[in-house]
Design a protein around this motif. Sequence first.
Motif, short mmCIF file in Angstrom:
data_model
loop_
_atom_site.label_atom_id
_atom_site.label_comp_id
_atom_site.label_asym_id
_atom_site.label_seq_id
_atom_site.Cartn_x
_atom_site.Cartn_y
_atom_site.Cartn_z
N THR A 152 13.40 65.34 18.39
CA THR A 152 14.14 66.57 18.69
C THR A 152 13.92 67.62 17.62
OG1 THR A 152 15.84 65.28 19.84
CG2 THR A 152 16.40 67.53 19.23
N ASP A 153 13.91 67.19 16.35
CA ASP A 153 13.66 68.13 15.25
C ASP A 153 12.28 68.79 15.40
OD1 ASP A 153 16.12 67.55 14.19
OD2 ASP A 153 15.35 66.09 12.74
N TYR A 211 27.47 71.26 21.64
CA TYR A 211 26.05 71.19 21.30
C TYR A 211 25.20 71.39 22.56
CZ TYR A 211 21.78 68.94 19.37
OH TYR A 211 20.52 68.65 18.95
N ILE A 256 18.29 65.07 23.61
CA ILE A 256 19.72 65.05 23.27
C ILE A 256 20.47 64.12 24.22
CG2 ILE A 256 21.83 66.44 23.28
CD1 ILE A 256 20.16 68.75 22.22
N ARG A 306 24.48 71.45 16.34
CA ARG A 306 23.80 70.17 16.15
C ARG A 306 24.22 69.55 14.83
NH1 ARG A 306 17.43 69.68 14.85
NH2 ARG A 306 18.19 71.01 13.17
N ARG A 353 26.06 65.95 14.41
CA ARG A 353 25.40 64.90 13.65
C ARG A 353 26.27 64.45 12.47
NH1 ARG A 353 18.89 66.18 13.26
NH2 ARG A 353 18.43 65.80 15.48
#
Length: 221
Positions: free
Chosen positions: A91-92, A155, A58, A118, A122
């Motif tokens: 990250t996912d 976040y 992140i 998040r 996004r």
Amino acid sequence: MKMGTLRLTAWGTLAVVILLAVATSPFWTVMFIRQQATRMVDDSLVGLTTSGLANLSIAESFLETSLVVSTTDPATRDRNLEQITAIMHRTDQQLDAYRVAIDDATDRQNYEQLLERRAQFRETRGKVFELLKQGKRDEALQLYNSKGLQEFHRYLEALDRLVQYNVDDAKAAGEKVTRWCNFLLIIQGVLVVFFFVYAFYVPLLAFLERVTTRQDVVEDI
């Protein structure tokens, strides 16, 4: 005579039971510590590692986003956008791996809140990038500074909460193992003292029983 024999039998049975407990206690101790250690490795440490890597991803994504917003070179912007896409994908994957290890309601709640924030960040970032592609740089900067940064910090707070939960969970598990080890050491010490006393008491009891029996025989004669 019979009472003495019963006492000796009772003491012998008790000794066998306690001896069995002493003999098997190392096995149960190791099994318990193994169980707690497995939980720490499979749950707390996995959570710490995954959430920590996600934290780094992140931060990297935020840096690349700032470069996209600040640069005026289309080629540089496209390169940074490609890097952001790759970081988002990584990250996912890390958060998906973390989801598998969740086994607590509080942890699940923190995770769901992280996903929600998040998604908000996004969405705003996507709008910023779209404005940049349309050549509306001033509007993109205004949206990013007024809303994007605020959502990014929210976040990051959600991720910090997730990491802190795993830190506290790992600490609690370690303290639990330590408490049980101390308790079992005390039990071992008590048992050692018991058998030390028993080793002298039982022979003495048997000796006194024989002496008493001989006195009874003399009195009968």
